[in-house]
Design a protein around this motif. Structure first.
Motif, PDB file in Angstrom:
ATOM      1  N   SER A 358       0.847  -1.189   0.000  1.00 38.77           N
ATOM      2  CA  SER A 358       0.000   0.000   0.000  1.00 38.77           C
ATOM      3  C   SER A 358       0.880   1.235   0.000  1.00 38.77           C
ATOM      4  O   SER A 358       2.071   1.165   0.329  1.00 38.77           O
ATOM      5  CB  SER A 358      -0.923   0.018   1.220  1.00 38.77           C
ATOM      6  N   CYS A 359       0.273   2.366  -0.375  1.00 38.58           N
ATOM      7  CA  CYS A 359       0.995   3.632  -0.349  1.00 38.58           C
ATOM      8  C   CYS A 359       0.958   4.272   1.027  1.00 38.58           C
ATOM      9  O   CYS A 359       1.638   5.276   1.255  1.00 38.58           O
ATOM     10  CB  CYS A 359       0.386   4.601  -1.378  1.00 38.58           C
ATOM     11  N   SER A 360       0.161   3.706   1.932  1.00 38.41           N
ATOM     12  CA  SER A 360       0.040   4.148   3.325  1.00 38.41           C
ATOM     13  C   SER A 360      -0.283   5.637   3.416  1.00 38.41           C
ATOM     14  O   SER A 360      -0.470   6.314   2.407  1.00 38.41           O
ATOM     15  CB  SER A 360       1.314   3.822   4.105  1.00 38.41           C
ATOM     16  N   GLY A 361      -0.342   6.128   4.623  1.00 32.83           N
ATOM     17  CA  GLY A 361      -0.556   7.554   4.809  1.00 32.83           C
ATOM     18  C   GLY A 361      -1.901   8.017   4.299  1.00 32.83           C
ATOM     19  O   GLY A 361      -2.923   7.888   4.973  1.00 32.83           O
ATOM     20  N   TRP A 362      -1.910   8.566   3.095  1.00 33.05           N
ATOM     21  CA  TRP A 362      -3.127   9.153   2.519  1.00 33.05           C
ATOM     22  C   TRP A 362      -4.021   8.128   1.847  1.00 33.05           C
ATOM     23  O   TRP A 362      -5.132   8.457   1.428  1.00 33.05           O
ATOM     24  CB  TRP A 362      -2.739  10.226   1.507  1.00 33.05           C
ATOM     25  N   PHE A 363      -3.552   6.862   1.718  1.00 32.47           N
ATOM     26  CA  PHE A 363      -4.314   5.849   1.000  1.00 32.47           C
ATOM     27  C   PHE A 363      -4.559   4.638   1.901  1.00 32.47           C
ATOM     28  O   PHE A 363      -3.650   4.185   2.589  1.00 32.47           O
ATOM     29  CB  PHE A 363      -3.557   5.380  -0.252  1.00 32.47           C
ATOM     30  N   PRO A 364      -5.767   4.089   1.888  1.00 25.78           N
ATOM     31  CA  PRO A 364      -6.012   2.833   2.602  1.00 25.78           C
ATOM     32  C   PRO A 364      -5.261   1.696   1.920  1.00 25.78           C
ATOM     33  O   PRO A 364      -4.800   1.812   0.777  1.00 25.78           O
ATOM     34  CB  PRO A 364      -7.527   2.648   2.482  1.00 25.78           C
ATOM     35  N   ALA A 365      -5.137   0.587   2.622  1.00 27.56           N
ATOM     36  CA  ALA A 365      -4.471  -0.581   2.058  1.00 27.56           C
ATOM     37  C   ALA A 365      -5.417  -1.301   1.102  1.00 27.56           C
ATOM     38  O   ALA A 365      -6.639  -1.258   1.255  1.00 27.56           O
ATOM     39  CB  ALA A 365      -4.022  -1.521   3.168  1.00 27.56           C
ATOM     40  N   GLY A 366      -4.842  -1.933   0.099  1.00 30.97           N
ATOM     41  CA  GLY A 366      -5.655  -2.698  -0.831  1.00 30.97           C
ATOM     42  C   GLY A 366      -5.256  -2.452  -2.270  1.00 30.97           C
ATOM     43  O   GLY A 366      -4.896  -1.334  -2.655  1.00 30.97           O
ATOM     44  N   LYS A 367      -5.315  -3.495  -3.082  1.00 31.33           N
ATOM     45  CA  LYS A 367      -4.956  -3.403  -4.492  1.00 31.33           C
ATOM     46  C   LYS A 367      -5.894  -2.482  -5.261  1.00 31.33           C
ATOM     47  O   LYS A 367      -5.517  -1.912  -6.292  1.00 31.33           O
ATOM     48  CB  LYS A 367      -4.995  -4.806  -5.112  1.00 31.33           C
TER      49      LYS A 367
END
Length: 837
Positions: A358-367
């Motif tokens: 994931s990109c973490s931070g500003w983005f939730p986890a998940g494809k």
């Protein structure tokens, strides 16, 4: 002007690359041998009077600002400003070179070719170069030229076919050396530095891994900064953020010089600090008791226009060429970044985290978030103190009465950008391409997403640039401030002397100066500041994810005033002519109740309007107005938080404000709500809608929505009148009330009525008036021509009998009651209907 490619100039440059070596000219001396030129000196303002000297500036990849001059045009001012900007660029690159460690991802930026500024005399320049820089519409002409960056340390490599030299016009402010410097550094960061970070880093890593010399390519990168982590991105912005991004400046296309002067007066652009952006005045008016107690030794803080970041999460590696959806969303993001290159307060970034889940931070986890885009607001604040001004000694009759020289001046202490706060803040909103099934859906919704989140805090309306951003169909809520751009231009016999030393805070010489004009202008200036503060508060509040367009409209935009129902002419007509009918209307006045502030003691402007069509799918919108007296009235909300305007916006959006209904004028004192017509169809207006439709619970109401100048409406009115005749013939008038309303003059105050496709018919069943039924087109919804038939509207209605048949099919009528009203007439009408069928 959009970025363009100039193949002619590119081909010419390739020819020069073949001919030229560093510091060697292609010009031959008298013996036919190549002669050496002076070594290229990149310091200061350049002079490119030959094709060779211009090519030296472009060699190696970089950005140049070329100023094309002529002997017959005065260009001393722009040359002086350009020289000062070039000197500042030299100084900043020397400082960056001393501070950079050279080992970080972006620390080696100081080793890149710095941007150059130079002049090119039209008379001595190569015609081929000038042709490549065309078109040139005026002189001096300022053009940016960006050549592909060479990622190889040895300077080798070829220019790829798809990365040609890019040229665009200078379109940003150039009133000062600081303006030119900011523009050059912003474009350099977005074209040269972004390519260095994204592509040259990759090339360097590839060479290190292979331990072999790889063939380099000179190429352009889309203006997107790629990083491998959120921390790296924020660290970059802490160093280079104020060069990559610059504050958005208030702009307006002026129709004349007077409008320009008033615009600058209203926005505080006289002696403007271009590091602030938006609307910020160099003084504070002491207009109420709360502001009198300002202290000179206290530092105050005000939020100002934020920076906007659009960040794309990239989980798929470059080798994953089969992942088509990801590459399509990446391409759309790159195209969007290229289109918005000139937006100074918006920048594009990418998190290329191919080894993470994931990109973490500003983005939730998940494809699913691969290719997703986050919109992020970077908060900015200005810190200032107050210094009470010394009253300027002006020898005129108004000086002693003026409050202008009694105001308190703001002294800017510093301007801060909350780069570090981005670590703790979630994104403003997320756009997820995987949620859409087709590329067309992704493209259209990405456009909508980017427009909504990159709209400036407040826009000044003009038809050529702002209209397309302010009024697309998906923007439903508008907060509009109407101001007067015709004040203060009267010629007066009293002249304000111009001092030999310019006082930055003196009343503008070009505006007439009287106690009355001063009060009106300062009130409007204050209203503009309050409106801006309200917009800032709204966008940073719990409503930050809701789309509200904040727009300032000058009085010269009469078409927009008409659209919003603002009437500023009635009082002017009364003052000029004073001719009224006995009923209180002018003889030539159209019979429509438009909004006007009726207080004789208050000025007509400023006026604020809020329109909300979010629950109204058609042309109808809920309208709310705030007059000038109410704008300046005391409020529970502080002025710096938006004052009465912020309170008004909150009330309109939570449903507690009083809605204005546009309506045809009629004498309500007569006690008769029904306007007689020859067809006996009841005419409904905005003011009588509730009494004639909603309050008659026991009646079934059929309402035709039309306009006077609609051709289809005129044709349908024939059938509608026939429908009313049938209802009367059947003696059903006590059960079914046949009505019509002209929406060119009236609002339909009902949330479930759509006035988009005209003519439209709505059936309000008895006891269910809150849930009207639209008279839908007669077609098979499963047929292949369903959409075509729907677009045909009510064209399937060919007589009043079709309307009777439709209302009977709805199953809301008491058929036994209808039959009992006049059985004989019912049988006769049924036989007549069967005969026509």
């Amino acid at each position: 002007m959009m970025l363009g490619k100039r193949s002619l100039l590119r081909n010419y440059l390739i020819l020069l690359f073949v001919c030229l070596y560093p510091a060697v000219s292609c010009n031959n001396d008298d013996n036919g041998q190549n002669s050496m030129e002076e070594p290229f000196n990149p310091m200061g303002l350049q002079v490119w009077d030959t094709a060779a000297s211009f090519n030296q500036a472009l060699d190696g990849g970089g950005l140049v600002l070329v100023i094309i001059t002529t002997s017959w045009c005065d260009q001393e001012d722009v040359e002086l400003l350009a020289a000062q900007a070039a000197q500042k660029i030299d100084d900043i690159f020397l400082r960056i070179g001393n501070e950079s460690d050279g080992e970080s991802t972006f620390g080696s930026a100081a080793s890149l070719a710095k941007p150059l500024i130079g002049t090119m005399p039209y008379e001595s320049a190569s015609q081929l170069v000038l042709d490549g820089l065309a078109p040139i519409s005026h002189y001096p002409a300022l053009k940016f030229v960006s050549t592909p960056l060479n990622c190889s340390k040895d300077g080798g490599g070829e220019i790829s076919d798809d990365d040609e030299t890019k040229i665009w016009d200078y379109i940003l402010p150039r009133e000062s050396a600081e303006d030119i410097y900011d523009s050059v550094m912003m474009y350099w960061s977005r074209t040269v530095l972004s390519t260095h970070i994204s592509n040259c880093r990759e090339a360097t890593n590839t060479r290190k891994q292979s331990k072999t010399k790889t063939e380099s390519t000179k190429k352009h990168n889309p203006p997107i900064f790629e990083f491998t982590s959120q921390t790296e991105l924020i660290s970059f912005l802490e160093i280079h953020g104020e060069r990559v991004l610059r504050p958005a400046q208030a702009t307006h296309q002026h129709q004349n010089r007077f409008q320009k002067e008033l615009f600058e007066f209203y926005t505080g652009l006289q002696n403007y600090n271009n590091s602030i952006g938006g609307i910020f005045y160099p003084f504070q008016q002491t207009m109420d008791d709360k502001e009198v107690g300002l202290h000179d030794d206290h530092v105050y803080t005000q939020e100002i226009d934020p920076y906007i970041l659009l960040v794309q999460c990239r989980l798929s590696g470059r080798s994953s060429a089969k992942e088509k959806d990801f590459y399509e969303s990446k391409k759309l993001f790159e195209d969007l970044a290229t289109e918005m290159l000139h937006r100074t307060d918006v920048a594009f970034f990418a998190l290329d985290v191919t080894k993470a889940k994931s990109c973490s931070g500003w983005f939730p986890a998940g494809k699913i978030y691969d290719g997703a885009i986050a919109a992020i607001r970077v908060e900015r604040r200005v810190h200032y103190s107050y210094s009470t001004s010394m009253r300027e000694k002006i020898d005129n009759n108004f000086a002693e009465q003026s409050s202008w020289d009694q105001r308190q001046h703001r002294v800017i202490q510093n301007i801060t950008t909350e780069w570090n706060g981005m670590k703790k803040r979630m994104s403003l909103d997320l756009f997820v391409p995987a949620e859409y099934s087709t590329n067309e859906d992704v493209m259209s919704n990405l456009t909508k997403f980017s427009v909504i989140h990159t709209t400036p805090t407040v826009m000044w309306f003009d038809t050529s640039r702002v209209a397309q951003f302010a009024f697309p169909a998906y923007r439903k809520v508008h907060a509009v401030l109407f101001i007067d751009l015709a004040l203060g231009h009267e010629l007066t016999q009293i002249q304000i002397p111009v001092s030999t030393t310019r006082n930055d805070n003196r009343w503008p010489d070009t505006l007439s100066h009287s106690p009355e004009i001063e009060r009106l202008l300062l009130n409007q200036q204050r209203a503009v500041q309050m409106f801006y503060n309200a917009a800032l508060q709204y966008r940073s509040s719990e409503h930050k994810n809701e789309d509200v367009v904040f727009l300032i409209v000058p009085s010269s935009e009469t078409r927009i005033l008409n659209t919003f129902g603002i009437d500023i002419w009635t009082r002017l007509d009364e003052a000029l002519f004073g001719v009224m009918n006995e009923d209180g209307r002018k003889s030539d006045e159209e019979d429509i109740d438009e909004f006007t502030c009726h207080s004789d003691s208050s000025p007509m402007m400023p006026i604020m309007a809020v329109t909300d069509s979010s629950d109204r799918p058609g042309k109808q919108a809920s309208r709310y107005y705030l007059c000038s007296d109410d704008i300046s009235a005391p409020s529970d909300v502080l002025f710096e938080n938006g004052g009465a305007m912020k309170s008004f916006i909150d009330k309109t959006l939570n449903g507690t404000a009083v809605q204005f209904t546009r309506s045809e004028w009629r004498d309500l004192e007569s006690g008769d709500d029904v306007i007689p017509t020859t067809s006996n169809v009841t005419v409904v207006t905005g003011n009588t809608f509730h009494s004639l439709v909603m309050e008659r619970e026991a009646e079934h109401t059929m309402l035709l929505i039309k306009t006077l100048h609609c051709g289809h409406c005129k044709r349908f009115s024939i059938f509608w009148n026939e429908f009313q005749t049938i209802i009367q013939a059947l003696n059903w008038s006590s059960v079914i009330n046949v009505c019509k309303i002209d929406v060119s003059k009236n609002d339909v105050p009902h949330p479930n009525v759509d006035a988009w496709d005209l003519p439209s018919v709505y059936y309000f069943p008895a006891g269910q008036k809150e849930h009207p039924i639209e008279m839908a087109p007669k077609y098979d919804i499963d047929s292949i021509d369903a959409q075509y038939n729907y677009d045909e509207g009510l064209s399937w209605v060919t007589s009043g009998y079709d309307v009777v048949e439709w209302i009977l099919r709805q199953g809301k009528l008491d058929l036994e009651l209808l039959a009992s009203l006049d059985a004989a007439k019912t049988n006769a009408i049924n036989e007549d209907s069967e005969t026509q069928s």
